[in-house]
Design an enzyme around this catalytic site. Structure first.
Site, PDB file in Angstrom:
ATOM      1  CG  MET A  86      -1.896  -1.203   1.156  1.00  0.00           C
ATOM      2  SD  MET A  86      -3.444  -0.946   2.042  1.00  0.00           S
ATOM      3  CE  MET A  86      -2.841  -0.745   3.696  1.00  0.00           C
ATOM      4  CG  LEU A 114       7.329   1.297  -1.096  1.00  0.00           C
ATOM      5  CD1 LEU A 114       8.089   1.008  -2.401  1.00  0.00           C
ATOM      6  CD2 LEU A 114       6.402   0.135  -0.765  1.00  0.00           C
ATOM      7  CG  ASP A 157      15.242  -0.323   5.099  1.00  0.00           C
ATOM      8  OD1 ASP A 157      15.108   0.279   4.003  1.00  0.00           O
ATOM      9  OD2 ASP A 157      16.117  -0.023   5.938  1.00  0.00           O
ATOM     10  N   GLY A 158      11.352  -3.004   5.184  1.00  0.00           N
ATOM     11  CA  GLY A 158      10.638  -4.281   5.186  1.00  0.00           C
ATOM     12  C   GLY A 158      10.139  -4.604   3.775  1.00  0.00           C
ATOM     13  CG  HIS A 159       7.077  -2.222   1.922  1.00  0.00           C
ATOM     14  ND1 HIS A 159       6.953  -1.087   2.680  1.00  0.00           N
ATOM     15  CD2 HIS A 159       5.868  -2.851   1.971  1.00  0.00           C
ATOM     16  CE1 HIS A 159       5.717  -1.017   3.161  1.00  0.00           C
ATOM     17  NE2 HIS A 159       5.051  -2.071   2.756  1.00  0.00           N
ATOM     18  CE  LYS A 161       4.202  -4.758  11.749  1.00  0.00           C
ATOM     19  NZ  LYS A 161       3.206  -4.235  10.867  1.00  0.00           N
ATOM     20  CG  LEU A 200      11.499  -1.840   9.597  1.00  0.00           C
ATOM     21  CD1 LEU A 200      12.251  -1.608   8.293  1.00  0.00           C
ATOM     22  CD2 LEU A 200      11.791  -0.690  10.555  1.00  0.00           C
TER      23      LEU A 200
HETATM   24  O1  PAF Z   1       0.040  -5.650   3.676  1.00  0.00           O
HETATM   25  C1  PAF Z   1      -0.411  -4.748   2.952  1.00  0.00           C
HETATM   26  O2  PAF Z   1       0.240  -3.737   2.704  1.00  0.00           O
HETATM   27  C2  PAF Z   1      -1.810  -4.889   2.370  1.00  0.00           C
HETATM   28  O3  PAF Z   1      -2.667  -5.520   3.260  1.00  0.00           O
HETATM   29  C3  PAF Z   1      -1.815  -5.600   1.002  1.00  0.00           C
HETATM   30  C4  PAF Z   1      -1.356  -7.037   1.104  1.00  0.00           C
HETATM   31  C5  PAF Z   1      -0.943  -4.842   0.021  1.00  0.00           C
HETATM   32  C6  PAF Z   1      -3.238  -5.617   0.444  1.00  0.00           C
HETATM   33  O4  PAF Z   1      -3.734  -4.332   0.275  1.00  0.00           O
END
Ligand code: PAF
Length: 282
Positions: free
Chosen positions: A32, A35, A37-39, A151, A186
């Site tokens: 979503m 962003l 460091d986890g992403h 997480k 994070l």
């Molecule tokens: O974990 C997230 O950021 C959201 O729940 C996801 C998986 C992108 C769905 O909107």
């Protein structure tokens, strides 16, 4: 290299069908935005696991049970694109709302069992929103692999169940939680913490780590969970929504450590809801 930002399903499909024709594998990292460091650790794993990587950024209105929470959710698209630059991902899919929920959209994906209790009990409709958007993103990207952080452990279990139940041909890969040096997991929501709240925030992980050690050492589960929740409040949090021991395989509640387990908690700190979970050795 700044990756192309795709805003329509038609553009996404044009890119993915060219990759498929060339025999390339595709990974998706659903996010979503905001962003951290986890992403980025998910993006790194995706790059290692497939020929092409799509990062999706969509603040999904259907998974917010509180309109204020949706409004306050951080939106940082430009910064997100910059953070992705060193990874040379192949596309950033930032769909307009009508590409996901066109007029007349009437379908709801609901997963029972794993979505019940924990965050499911405190955020009505949240997991239906997650299951619906994730199944859409799986179908839209037609990716071979999808990367999610541990997480959001309940979310990871739900997505696995949903993909299996709906025969979506995708491998759901879970990646370890990334933490600040003081143990705070994070999360995009950490951006919402005031400087003062940020000082208290690690108390959740500190209490959980101690509780996991005590449970692993054979102490009574209910006593330890109660004391851990009290410790979190004593550490500066306003309240603890839940502090529970669950099976790491089925997410069923556990009253004693009889197999691989996960300690999961959610707690509120100065208007910010934080969640965390850690494995408990049996
Ligand atoms: O974990 C997230 O950021 C959201 O729940 C996801 C998986 C992108 C769905 O909107």
């Amino acid at each position: 290299m700044i990756a192309p930002i795709l805003r329509t399903l038609a553009d996404l499909r044009a890119a993915t069908s060219a990759w498929r024709k060339a025999g390339e594998t595709v990974a998706v990292v659903p996010t979503m935005g905001a962003l951290h460091d986890g992403h980025l650790s998910l993006v790194r794993a995706a790059k290692a696991g497939a020929d092409r990587v799509i990062v999706t950024i969509f603040v999904n209105p259907k998974q917010f049970n509180n309109p204020e929470d949706l409004e306050n959710y951080p939106r940082t698209e430009h910064k997100d694109a910059e953070k992705l630059e060193p990874f040379a991902v192949d596309a950033i899919y930032v769909p307009d709302v009508d590409q996901i929920y066109p007029d007349g959209f009437a379908t709801n994906v609901s997963v029972s069992g794993v979505s019940e209790g924990l965050c499911g009990a405190h955020r009505p409709g949240h997991f239906d929103g997650v299951a619906t958007i994730v199944s859409k993103l799986f179908n839209q990207t037609q990716a071979d692999k999808a990367f999610f952080g541990e997480k959001d452990f309940q979310q990871l279990m739900l997505v696995r169940r949903m993909a299996r139940d709906l025969d979506i041909p995708i491998e759901v890969v879970g990646c370890p939680t990334i933490r600040e040096e003081d143990g705070l997991a994070l999360s995009s929501r950490n951006l919402l913490l005031s400087d003062r709240a940020r000082v208290y925030a690690p108390a959740l992980n500190v209490a959980m780590t101690r509780a996991a050690e005590r449970i692993a050492a054979g102490e009574d589960v209910a006593t330890v969970l109660g004391e851990a929740a009290a410790e979190v409040v004593a550490g500066g949090f306003n309240d603890v929504e839940y502090m529970e021991l669950r099976s790491a395989e089925t997410l069923q509640p556990m009253t004693a450590l009889t197999g691989p387990a996960r300690l999961l908690a959610a707690a509120n700190l100065a208007g910010v809801r934080l969640i965390d979970n850690i494995g408990v050795k049996d």
